[in-house]
Design a protein around this motif. Sequence first.
Motif, short mmCIF file in Angstrom:
data_model
loop_
_atom_site.label_atom_id
_atom_site.label_comp_id
_atom_site.label_asym_id
_atom_site.label_seq_id
_atom_site.Cartn_x
_atom_site.Cartn_y
_atom_site.Cartn_z
N LYS A 147 0.85 -1.21 0.00
CA LYS A 147 0.00 0.00 0.00
C LYS A 147 0.89 1.25 0.00
O LYS A 147 1.82 1.35 -0.78
N ASP A 148 0.60 2.23 0.89
CA ASP A 148 1.40 3.46 0.89
C ASP A 148 2.30 3.56 2.12
O ASP A 148 2.63 4.64 2.58
N SER A 149 2.73 2.39 2.61
CA SER A 149 3.64 2.38 3.75
C SER A 149 5.04 2.83 3.32
O SER A 149 5.32 2.96 2.13
N ILE A 150 5.90 3.06 4.30
CA ILE A 150 7.29 3.43 4.00
C ILE A 150 8.06 2.16 3.62
O ILE A 150 8.06 1.19 4.36
N PHE A 151 8.70 2.19 2.46
CA PHE A 151 9.45 1.04 1.95
C PHE A 151 10.85 1.08 2.58
O PHE A 151 11.62 1.99 2.35
N VAL A 152 11.15 0.06 3.38
CA VAL A 152 12.42 -0.01 4.10
C VAL A 152 13.20 -1.23 3.63
O VAL A 152 12.61 -2.30 3.43
N ALA A 153 14.50 -1.09 3.44
CA ALA A 153 15.33 -2.25 3.10
C ALA A 153 16.78 -1.95 3.46
O ALA A 153 17.17 -0.78 3.63
N HIS A 154 17.57 -3.00 3.58
CA HIS A 154 19.00 -2.86 3.80
C HIS A 154 19.64 -2.72 2.42
O HIS A 154 19.63 -3.67 1.64
N ASN A 155 20.16 -1.52 2.13
CA ASN A 155 20.54 -1.13 0.76
C ASN A 155 19.27 -1.01 -0.07
O ASN A 155 19.02 -1.77 -1.02
N VAL A 156 18.44 -0.04 0.31
CA VAL A 156 17.07 0.08 -0.21
C VAL A 156 17.01 0.30 -1.72
O VAL A 156 16.07 -0.15 -2.38
N ARG A 157 18.00 0.95 -2.28
CA ARG A 157 17.95 1.27 -3.71
C ARG A 157 17.79 0.01 -4.57
O ARG A 157 17.02 -0.01 -5.53
N PHE A 158 18.52 -1.06 -4.21
CA PHE A 158 18.45 -2.30 -5.01
C PHE A 158 17.05 -2.89 -4.99
O PHE A 158 16.45 -3.12 -6.04
N ASP A 159 16.51 -3.16 -3.81
CA ASP A 159 15.20 -3.82 -3.70
C ASP A 159 14.09 -2.93 -4.28
O ASP A 159 13.22 -3.42 -5.01
N TYR A 160 14.15 -1.64 -3.97
CA TYR A 160 13.11 -0.70 -4.42
C TYR A 160 13.10 -0.59 -5.95
O TYR A 160 12.06 -0.73 -6.59
N ASN A 161 14.27 -0.35 -6.53
CA ASN A 161 14.34 -0.16 -7.98
C ASN A 161 14.01 -1.44 -8.74
O ASN A 161 13.35 -1.39 -9.79
N PHE A 162 14.44 -2.59 -8.22
CA PHE A 162 14.16 -3.87 -8.87
C PHE A 162 12.64 -4.12 -8.87
O PHE A 162 12.05 -4.47 -9.89
N LEU A 163 12.01 -3.90 -7.71
CA LEU A 163 10.56 -4.12 -7.61
C LEU A 163 9.78 -3.10 -8.43
O LEU A 163 8.80 -3.43 -9.09
N LEU A 175 6.69 2.34 -8.35
CA LEU A 175 6.54 2.64 -6.93
C LEU A 175 6.78 4.13 -6.69
O LEU A 175 7.73 4.71 -7.21
N LEU A 176 5.90 4.73 -5.88
CA LEU A 176 6.12 6.11 -5.43
C LEU A 176 6.31 6.17 -3.92
O LEU A 176 6.43 7.25 -3.36
N ASN A 177 6.34 5.02 -3.25
CA ASN A 177 6.48 5.00 -1.79
C ASN A 177 7.74 5.74 -1.35
O ASN A 177 8.78 5.64 -1.99
N LYS A 178 7.64 6.46 -0.24
CA LYS A 178 8.84 7.00 0.38
C LYS A 178 9.69 5.82 0.85
O LYS A 178 9.15 4.78 1.24
N LYS A 179 11.03 5.99 0.83
CA LYS A 179 11.90 4.86 1.17
C LYS A 179 12.93 5.24 2.24
O LYS A 179 13.34 6.39 2.34
N LEU A 180 13.32 4.21 2.98
CA LEU A 180 14.27 4.38 4.07
C LEU A 180 15.29 3.24 4.01
O LEU A 180 14.91 2.08 3.91
N GLU A 239 8.85 12.24 8.06
CA GLU A 239 9.68 13.02 7.15
C GLU A 239 10.97 13.45 7.82
O GLU A 239 12.04 13.44 7.20
N GLU A 240 10.90 13.82 9.10
CA GLU A 240 12.11 14.18 9.85
C GLU A 240 13.05 12.98 9.97
O GLU A 240 14.27 13.13 9.87
N LEU A 241 12.48 11.79 10.16
CA LEU A 241 13.29 10.57 10.24
C LEU A 241 13.99 10.30 8.91
O LEU A 241 15.19 9.99 8.88
N LEU A 242 13.25 10.43 7.80
CA LEU A 242 13.83 10.17 6.48
C LEU A 242 14.96 11.17 6.19
O LEU A 242 16.00 10.80 5.66
N HIS A 243 14.74 12.42 6.57
CA HIS A 243 15.76 13.45 6.36
C HIS A 243 17.00 13.14 7.22
O HIS A 243 18.14 13.21 6.74
N PHE A 244 16.78 12.78 8.47
CA PHE A 244 17.88 12.44 9.39
C PHE A 244 18.72 11.29 8.84
O PHE A 244 19.95 11.31 8.88
N SER A 245 18.06 10.27 8.27
CA SER A 245 18.78 9.09 7.78
C SER A 245 19.69 9.41 6.60
O SER A 245 20.67 8.72 6.37
#
Length: 254
Positions: A147-163, A175-180, A239-245
Amino acid sequence: MSQQQIDELITKLSKENKPFPWVLKELEKIEELKHYDFDVYIFELLGLGVELNAQNCLCLKTKNTKIKDEIFCVVDIESTGSIKNGQILEIGAVKIQNYKEIDRFESLIKVDFIPENITELTGISLDMIENAPSLKFVLNQFKLFLKDSIFVAHNVRFDYNFLSKSLYENDFGVLLNKKLCTIDLAKKCIESPKYGLDTLKDFLGIKNQHHRALNDALAASEILKYCLKKIPFYIKTTEELLHFSKQAKNQLKK
């Protein structure tokens, strides 16, 4: 795929609420998105929680959502190769809200060929996926789960972009989900010589089989929960968490 354009647009929206007509014009510049008749529902269907304010500006929900109320979907995939030439072999995901697991997803996927080194790494053989569902079926189920949850992964770019690429190629949209990224977050919250999944699992005492999608997602979720308890007290919203990360400097080191 125009992933960089998509990321840049979402970054602009995270910094400043933008008039809805302006957003629509920007969306028309992105090949994968220009055919949609965008409204709040379509944004959420593609994974981005938004609302329109009284000034008809588009606001990201992550700006006002408290971290304890946010749903984080921690994802891991196993694949037969790279994004360019590989196929998704397994998807595992676990949803976290207020430090607790609220749901999980796991499925193998039918493929025609698994390289020997991938079988050695994951333990997944052709026999195991003989009766597995098709990629299209699993992607549909995963999209409904995410759904519209925050997409989290270890090395998120790989999993997010592949999916995202696989979803688009199977007519589910990008996917337009925010990612962490739990690597980025761990660098801000954990002092460690390395930030690979194995190293952090040892640090946190996580014991499970490595290189299986759900197990790796569960391990990353434990890293996420640990880090959320270590972030500075003034970080309250998603959003503050995503910016901090994403900040370059480790905030917690003296």
